[in-house]
Design an enzyme around this catalytic site. Sequence first.
Site, mmCIF file in Angstrom:
data_model
loop_
_atom_site.group_PDB
_atom_site.id
_atom_site.type_symbol
_atom_site.label_atom_id
_atom_site.label_comp_id
_atom_site.label_asym_id
_atom_site.label_seq_id
_atom_site.Cartn_x
_atom_site.Cartn_y
_atom_site.Cartn_z
ATOM 1 N N ASN A 1 0.180 -28.651 6.571
ATOM 2 C CA ASN A 1 -0.505 -29.670 5.752
ATOM 3 C C ASN A 1 -1.901 -29.140 5.471
ATOM 4 O O ASN A 1 -2.809 -29.330 6.288
ATOM 5 C CB ASN A 1 -0.686 -30.986 6.529
ATOM 6 C CG ASN A 1 0.515 -31.891 6.500
ATOM 7 O OD1 ASN A 1 1.536 -31.573 5.911
ATOM 8 N ND2 ASN A 1 0.397 -33.027 7.155
ATOM 9 N N HIS B 1 9.142 -26.730 5.936
ATOM 10 C CA HIS B 1 8.343 -26.895 7.163
ATOM 11 C C HIS B 1 9.103 -27.574 8.289
ATOM 12 O O HIS B 1 8.593 -27.698 9.396
ATOM 13 C CB HIS B 1 7.068 -27.668 6.875
ATOM 14 C CG HIS B 1 7.193 -29.166 6.950
ATOM 15 N ND1 HIS B 1 8.140 -29.878 6.243
ATOM 16 C CD2 HIS B 1 6.481 -30.081 7.648
ATOM 17 C CE1 HIS B 1 7.992 -31.161 6.514
ATOM 18 N NE2 HIS B 1 7.015 -31.328 7.349
ATOM 19 N N CYS C 1 -1.834 -30.309 10.208
ATOM 20 C CA CYS C 1 -0.681 -30.482 11.073
ATOM 21 C C CYS C 1 0.026 -29.130 10.997
ATOM 22 O O CYS C 1 0.187 -28.574 9.907
ATOM 23 C CB CYS C 1 0.225 -31.593 10.555
ATOM 24 S SG CYS C 1 1.602 -31.904 11.661
#
Lengths: 482, 140
Positions: A332, A405, A101
């Site tokens: 991720n 993030h 991701c």
Amino acid sequence: MWHGPLEKITDYKFRIPKSYQPGMRVDGIIYADEKLLQGIKKDKAPQQVANVAFLPGIVNNSFAMPDIHWGYGFPIGGVAATDPDNGGVISPGGVGFDINCGIRLVKTNLEEKDVKDRVTNLINSLYQKIPSGVGSKGELRISKEEEKRLLVNGAGWAVRKGLGVDADLEFCAEGGAIDGADPDSVSDRAYERGKHQAGTLGSGNHFVEVQVIENIFDREAAEKLGLFIGQITVMIHTGSRGFGYQVCDDYVRIMVQCLSKYGINLPDRQLACAPINSPEAKRYIGAMRAAANYAWANRQVLTHRVRESFERVFDKSWQTLGMDLIYDVAHNIAKFEKHVVNGKEKMLCIHRKGATRAFGPGHPDLPLKYQEIGQPVIIPGDMGTASYLLLGTEQAKETFYSTCHGAGRVKSRHEALRTVNLETLITELNNKGIQVRATGKKTIVEEAPSAYKNIDDVVDVVHKAGLSKKVCRIRPLCVLKG
Amino acid sequence: MKEYEFIEHTADIGIRVYGKSLEDLFKNAANALFDIILDYPSKQLKQKQITLGADTVEDLFVIWLNELISCFFADKFLPADYSIKIEDSSQRKQLRASLCGQDFDPYENKINTEVKAATYHNVKIEKSEKGYKVEVIFDV
């Protein structure tokens, strides 16, 4: 609610000492300020920081970024490095189901005045061009053999299909394809799920957003990046879709059985892992890299669709519109990187679960253009507030060059559905000049700004802690959600 | 006895499931899972057999749910009813299930939530006089 120890190290750094629980191999370190810490203590995220400290071969600390919140296994916002030469493990739960991701930022040479009257056209065009929503299916039809090529070549696969240019690859982390992807370590089920979803946005917190730069903090860096106040940018946030979910599920199942095989004791089975040098880990690493490449291909295809949308609305080529990629980075992922530990350079496995790699200036893995200023770090906020572009710093070596993030959730989806009214929310967003389109109305409510921490608070902590530095704040104009 | 209820989780969806027996618990969790994914009355048109093994009943429970998720999103099979047999007395826990359901393409039909997976996080099956209880978090 967290009742364990949290020792203040600095104004932006707090420690859970390894003496907190027998079995913790290192301290937990949470980056936050007193304000964010009050929220962080309300759920089980600090316990998850402590749990990660049990991983065999973990180096230095179990880290958490200020956007930390309760996940499963790792907290969202967690960073852990493991040493393959010291019994270090790899944990699929430390990467998550949505492997790679990540987020990319595309600039334009348009200004707010150029798009002001065309925002509705833009969002409608994006909505038509980009398959979004739960179970969304892409326009690309790919055979298993084609899918294998995609898994090896990542964004390069899309570029070779005419969905981008070579310069796009230069500005992706890993050049848009990580080496060592092993299509043979991927299950038939993952292939089946993957063949439908290349070039789709998905649902949940994934989005495409047209934005305007409203504030610049570092003029010199912004100039080098070609960014200015009033400039239009586009942010794309998605990952490896059902393909990655299936890869993660396949390997968590295997690694749960590895715990007894390799004599590993962990407080949470979602942290299931295997020694990096074991056959199970090697197969996972090959499959995880394949999923990472799937995600880079996916974001590249979506970039092409975004460019097509702009071309349609402005009747100019995307090159004329200056729609170049600033950067694309995963949040991720587990990656093997060289870091200095106790004065010695070591190859470590860095798990970043809801955390962004942030290399400082001069890092050899950065494109030439960013050698002087450091890595662009793209931090999406909620759809009603703002996002940020940051740059990596040398000081971030203390977190293995990792930073936050995003904003990080504070409200569960159910709480959002209970407390947020769709019509009121859309009116509030419209009053701020923000248009939202989504396949599922439920998604808009679940992703309401009030479900997230304040992005300004989160970014201030990483900036003041020195983990990355602010370049600009970017305000949304229109958002396509899943 | 209620089959399940939602519990709060910051990022994802959590449920607390109840069952009179282990088999009942597994069935109710499956019903909860598909209630989250879609709102569609499945027909009993075809059968599917599932056999699973694990070291603990908790592992078996999570693997069961993930098997159903994969059956739905990869094999495009939507179950409507379950006949489940669990063998938990030996060291290796085993599940045999016969599913009745229908073909369903989640990429062509409307669904509500794309559940990525069931997680092992804090899964603990508790047994009392009233029956069984477990909490599970789905990544969505």
